[in-house]
Design an enzyme around this catalytic site. Structure first.
Site, PDB file in Angstrom:
ATOM      1  N   ASN A  37       0.808  -1.215   0.000  1.00 35.22           N
ATOM      2  CA  ASN A  37       0.000   0.000   0.000  1.00 35.22           C
ATOM      3  C   ASN A  37       0.849   1.275   0.000  1.00 35.22           C
ATOM      4  O   ASN A  37       1.678   1.478   0.891  1.00 35.22           O
ATOM      5  CB  ASN A  37      -0.894  -0.008   1.252  1.00 35.22           C
ATOM      6  CG  ASN A  37      -2.114   0.854   1.107  1.00 35.22           C
ATOM      7  OD1 ASN A  37      -2.338   1.457   0.064  1.00 35.22           O
ATOM      8  ND2 ASN A  37      -2.920   0.908   2.157  1.00 35.22           N
ATOM      9  N   ARG A 147     -13.615  -5.743  15.462  1.00 41.78           N
ATOM     10  CA  ARG A 147     -12.657  -4.707  15.879  1.00 41.78           C
ATOM     11  C   ARG A 147     -13.423  -3.409  16.120  1.00 41.78           C
ATOM     12  O   ARG A 147     -14.301  -3.052  15.318  1.00 41.78           O
ATOM     13  CB  ARG A 147     -11.636  -4.528  14.752  1.00 41.78           C
ATOM     14  CG  ARG A 147     -10.543  -3.551  15.066  1.00 41.78           C
ATOM     15  CD  ARG A 147      -9.590  -3.406  13.889  1.00 41.78           C
ATOM     16  NE  ARG A 147      -9.834  -2.167  13.184  1.00 41.78           N
ATOM     17  CZ  ARG A 147      -8.924  -1.546  12.427  1.00 41.78           C
ATOM     18  NH1 ARG A 147      -7.718  -2.070  12.255  1.00 41.78           N
ATOM     19  NH2 ARG A 147      -9.209  -0.427  11.824  1.00 41.78           N
ATOM     20  N   TYR A 159      -7.115   7.082  13.686  1.00 38.26           N
ATOM     21  CA  TYR A 159      -6.895   5.891  12.874  1.00 38.26           C
ATOM     22  C   TYR A 159      -8.112   4.962  12.959  1.00 38.26           C
ATOM     23  O   TYR A 159      -8.673   4.754  14.035  1.00 38.26           O
ATOM     24  CB  TYR A 159      -5.647   5.106  13.344  1.00 38.26           C
ATOM     25  CG  TYR A 159      -5.670   3.727  12.749  1.00 38.26           C
ATOM     26  CD1 TYR A 159      -5.331   3.543  11.417  1.00 38.26           C
ATOM     27  CD2 TYR A 159      -6.156   2.638  13.474  1.00 38.26           C
ATOM     28  CE1 TYR A 159      -5.448   2.302  10.822  1.00 38.26           C
ATOM     29  CE2 TYR A 159      -6.272   1.393  12.889  1.00 38.26           C
ATOM     30  CZ  TYR A 159      -5.913   1.232  11.566  1.00 38.26           C
ATOM     31  OH  TYR A 159      -6.059   0.012  10.978  1.00 38.26           O
ATOM     32  N   ASP A 211      -7.157  -1.789  17.438  1.00 36.97           N
ATOM     33  CA  ASP A 211      -5.856  -1.500  16.823  1.00 36.97           C
ATOM     34  C   ASP A 211      -5.347  -0.157  17.325  1.00 36.97           C
ATOM     35  O   ASP A 211      -5.967   0.882  17.090  1.00 36.97           O
ATOM     36  CB  ASP A 211      -6.030  -1.462  15.294  1.00 36.97           C
ATOM     37  CG  ASP A 211      -4.697  -1.452  14.560  1.00 36.97           C
ATOM     38  OD1 ASP A 211      -3.654  -1.255  15.205  1.00 36.97           O
ATOM     39  OD2 ASP A 211      -4.717  -1.645  13.326  1.00 36.97           O
ATOM     40  N   HIS A 213      -2.402   0.972  16.461  1.00 40.33           N
ATOM     41  CA  HIS A 213      -1.702   1.474  15.276  1.00 40.33           C
ATOM     42  C   HIS A 213      -0.396   2.197  15.620  1.00 40.33           C
ATOM     43  O   HIS A 213      -0.141   3.306  15.140  1.00 40.33           O
ATOM     44  CB  HIS A 213      -2.628   2.353  14.423  1.00 40.33           C
ATOM     45  CG  HIS A 213      -2.478   2.083  12.947  1.00 40.33           C
ATOM     46  ND1 HIS A 213      -1.867   2.956  12.102  1.00 40.33           N
ATOM     47  CD2 HIS A 213      -2.837   1.025  12.195  1.00 40.33           C
ATOM     48  CE1 HIS A 213      -1.868   2.452  10.875  1.00 40.33           C
ATOM     49  NE2 HIS A 213      -2.445   1.278  10.912  1.00 40.33           N
ATOM     50  N   GLU A 237      -3.724  -4.428  19.330  1.00 35.59           N
ATOM     51  CA  GLU A 237      -2.809  -4.646  18.206  1.00 35.59           C
ATOM     52  C   GLU A 237      -1.846  -3.468  18.060  1.00 35.59           C
ATOM     53  O   GLU A 237      -2.261  -2.316  18.243  1.00 35.59           O
ATOM     54  CB  GLU A 237      -3.679  -4.773  16.953  1.00 35.59           C
ATOM     55  CG  GLU A 237      -2.920  -4.808  15.666  1.00 35.59           C
ATOM     56  CD  GLU A 237      -3.880  -4.691  14.476  1.00 35.59           C
ATOM     57  OE1 GLU A 237      -5.092  -4.973  14.618  1.00 35.59           O
ATOM     58  OE2 GLU A 237      -3.411  -4.296  13.398  1.00 35.59           O
ATOM     59  N   GLU A 263       1.836  -6.737  11.375  1.00 32.74           N
ATOM     60  CA  GLU A 263       1.408  -6.459   9.999  1.00 32.74           C
ATOM     61  C   GLU A 263       2.454  -5.684   9.200  1.00 32.74           C
ATOM     62  O   GLU A 263       2.451  -5.728   7.983  1.00 32.74           O
ATOM     63  CB  GLU A 263       0.064  -5.730   9.965  1.00 32.74           C
ATOM     64  CG  GLU A 263       0.122  -4.305  10.456  1.00 32.74           C
ATOM     65  CD  GLU A 263      -1.242  -3.632  10.487  1.00 32.74           C
ATOM     66  OE1 GLU A 263      -2.226  -4.296  10.838  1.00 32.74           O
ATOM     67  OE2 GLU A 263      -1.298  -2.438  10.173  1.00 32.74           O
ATOM     68  N   ARG A 284       0.774 -11.207  13.427  1.00 31.52           N
ATOM     69  CA  ARG A 284      -0.141 -10.654  12.426  1.00 31.52           C
ATOM     70  C   ARG A 284       0.453 -10.510  11.027  1.00 31.52           C
ATOM     71  O   ARG A 284      -0.086  -9.800  10.180  1.00 31.52           O
ATOM     72  CB  ARG A 284      -0.635  -9.289  12.917  1.00 31.52           C
ATOM     73  CG  ARG A 284      -1.860  -9.449  13.768  1.00 31.52           C
ATOM     74  CD  ARG A 284      -2.473  -8.158  14.167  1.00 31.52           C
ATOM     75  NE  ARG A 284      -2.828  -7.238  13.119  1.00 31.52           N
ATOM     76  CZ  ARG A 284      -3.804  -7.429  12.252  1.00 31.52           C
ATOM     77  NH1 ARG A 284      -4.540  -8.524  12.279  1.00 31.52           N
ATOM     78  NH2 ARG A 284      -4.070  -6.515  11.338  1.00 31.52           N
ATOM     79  N   GLU A 340      -8.217 -11.419  10.072  1.00 37.58           N
ATOM     80  CA  GLU A 340      -8.898 -10.149   9.767  1.00 37.58           C
ATOM     81  C   GLU A 340      -9.573 -10.251   8.404  1.00 37.58           C
ATOM     82  O   GLU A 340      -9.002 -10.803   7.456  1.00 37.58           O
ATOM     83  CB  GLU A 340      -7.861  -9.013   9.750  1.00 37.58           C
ATOM     84  CG  GLU A 340      -8.467  -7.638   9.509  1.00 37.58           C
ATOM     85  CD  GLU A 340      -7.402  -6.533   9.526  1.00 37.58           C
ATOM     86  OE1 GLU A 340      -6.199  -6.843   9.419  1.00 37.58           O
ATOM     87  OE2 GLU A 340      -7.790  -5.354   9.668  1.00 37.58           O
ATOM     88  N   TRP A 403       2.086   6.965  12.274  1.00 37.76           N
ATOM     89  CA  TRP A 403       0.720   7.106  11.781  1.00 37.76           C
ATOM     90  C   TRP A 403      -0.167   6.055  12.399  1.00 37.76           C
ATOM     91  O   TRP A 403       0.173   4.901  12.460  1.00 37.76           O
ATOM     92  CB  TRP A 403       0.675   6.979  10.257  1.00 37.76           C
ATOM     93  CG  TRP A 403      -0.720   6.792   9.825  1.00 37.76           C
ATOM     94  CD1 TRP A 403      -1.752   7.676  10.040  1.00 37.76           C
ATOM     95  CD2 TRP A 403      -1.286   5.667   9.169  1.00 37.76           C
ATOM     96  NE1 TRP A 403      -2.910   7.161   9.555  1.00 37.76           N
ATOM     97  CE2 TRP A 403      -2.655   5.926   9.023  1.00 37.76           C
ATOM     98  CE3 TRP A 403      -0.763   4.463   8.716  1.00 37.76           C
ATOM     99  CZ2 TRP A 403      -3.520   5.031   8.428  1.00 37.76           C
ATOM    100  CZ3 TRP A 403      -1.610   3.579   8.122  1.00 37.76           C
ATOM    101  CH2 TRP A 403      -2.969   3.851   7.960  1.00 37.76           C
TER     102      TRP A 403
END
Ligand code: KDG
Ligand code: MG
Length: 403
Positions: A37, A147, A159, A211, A213, A237, A263, A284, A340, A403
């Site tokens: 991404n 979630r 987020y 999350d 993040h 997470e 992730e 993850r 997920e 972020w």
């Protein structure tokens, strides 16, 4: 049998996806997801310019040998771009092997260890009442795990809360990184009230995930974990920036809230300390960003030894090919935890035709030979690449934050 063609297709059916297509001398086609991404074209070039020419003439049956050849042959190890490129080749080769054998990939991985894969969906809200309404919709659809993310009062952008159209949260929504701001103290006070509201309305019969993040320091994350304990989260997470494995020692020392991370990580070495010191409960990493099925199953095998379970990333920026590959692995491994499932925005379904299904909170990859996703290149050509960036975040003093 030999690989006769290897091509990369970059398309944007609802969002950008990078897809690798391999063809063999027997006319078998295999596909892999190479989407990273916000950095899509870097992986497309890595594949087109450095990997595809090396694949022509190779035996597609030699999956592990090809993995080692690409990983060790590059000399430059790990990292998201290289590991995503290798993952795409790996998944395409598993797809081919399944089609040649006439078996779904999970059968090649040892067969099903369960009848279905528990998935979690995303409920979000600009405030708590909106989150509760969306949560109720997930329960109606049969989800057993959801979630929860809600906008923090007084913080410009939070987020995990949709800022633009639609129900599927899409953070990469602009051709320049959007700027948000962040201040942890308001969030630390607010997050437990969100859990409290959800438990009050829906009780304890559903799993709640959240999350963070990468937003907190280790001791702040420890405080959050402890504050959430009465609401029994399934996990929190990325409670602190994921690349600092030793930070999890601090969090672990202070809370029994289960921890998930991975992730943004790409190799077994990125989670070696986290797993072997039992600092996390769920790993993850995704098939697409960590070297494919061949590498991720080694991560899961290591995790099994230390009581760590899988909880793979499954955001919308992982294409339906990646999601299908994840479901095959999830179905087969003994230490599956949760998967997920964010879904994909239209018109992704016109380009990727998948056989996976959802019923009562569980998914199944389907029983067609291979991965079970047909990639329509003609349809993909109708949706050209669009530059899209993930947002950035600044603290109130203007300095960069995670972020
Ligand atoms: O590309 C980044 C997204 O996949 C990520 O922000 C989503 O954190 C995420 C999640 O847990 O799905
Ligand atoms: Mg996440």
């Amino acid at each position: 049998m030999k690989i006769t063609d290897a091509r990369v297709v970059v398309s944007s059916p609802g969002r950008n996806y990078v897809t690798l297509v391999l063809e063999t001398s027997d006319g078998v086609v295999g596909v892999g997801d190479a989407t990273l991404n916000g950095r899509e074209l870097a992986v497309a070039s890595y594949l087109r310019d450095h990997v595809c020419p090396l694949l022509i003439g190779r035996d597609p049956a030699r999956i592990e040998d090809t993995w080692q050849y690409l990983y060790k042959g590059a000399y430059w190890r790990r990292g998201p771009v290289g590991m995503t490129a290798i993952a795409a080749v790996d998944v395409a080769l598993w797809d081919i092997k399944g089609k040649v054998a006439g078996l779904p990939v999970y059968e090649l991985l040892g067969g099903a260890s369960r009848s279905g894969v528990m998935v979690y969906g995303h409920a979000d809200g600009h405030d708590v009442p909106e989150l509760l309404d969306r949560f109720a919709e997930y329960l109606e659809q049969g989800y057993k795990a959801v979630r929860i993310q809600a906008a923090v009062p007084g913080v410009a952008k939070t987020y995990g809360v949709s800022v633009h159209d639609g129900r599927i949260y899409e953070p990469a929504n602009s051709d320049r990184p959007e700027e948000g701001s962040w201040e942890s103290s308001a969030y630390l006070d607010f997050a437990p009230t969100v859990f409290e509201a959800v438990r009050e309305r829906f009780g304890f019969g559903v799993h709640l995930l959240h999350d963070v993040h990468h937003r907190l320091t280790p001791i702040e994350a420890a405080r959050l974990g402890r504050a959430l304990e009465p609401y029994r989260p399934f996990w929190i997470e990325d409670a602190t920036p994921a690349e600092d494995q030793s930070a999890f020692r601090t969090i672990r020392a202070h809370t029994t809230t289960p921890l998930a991370v991975g992730e943004v990580l790409n190799s077994i070495w990125d989670v070696q300390t986290l797993i072997t010191e039992r600092l996390i409960d769920y790993v993850r990493m995704s098939v697409s960003h960590s070297g494919g099925i061949s590498h991720l199953r080694k991560v899961y095998a290591l995790a099994e030894l230390f009581g760590v379970r899988s909880g793979a990333h499954g955001a919308g920026d992982l294409s339906p090919i990646a999601h299908a590959a994840a479901l095959h692995l999830d179905l087969a491994i003994p230490n599956f935890g949760i998967q997920e499932y964010m879904g994909h925005r239209d018109p992704a379904g016109e380009v990727f035709r998948s056989t996976y299904s959802f019923a009562d909170g569980y998914m199944h990859p389907g029983d067609v030979p291979g991965i079970g996703v047909e990639f329509d290149e003609a349809a993909a050509a109708r949706f050209p690449y669009e530059p899209r960036y993930l947002p950035v975040n600044r603290r109130l003093d203007g300095s960069m934050h995670d972020w």
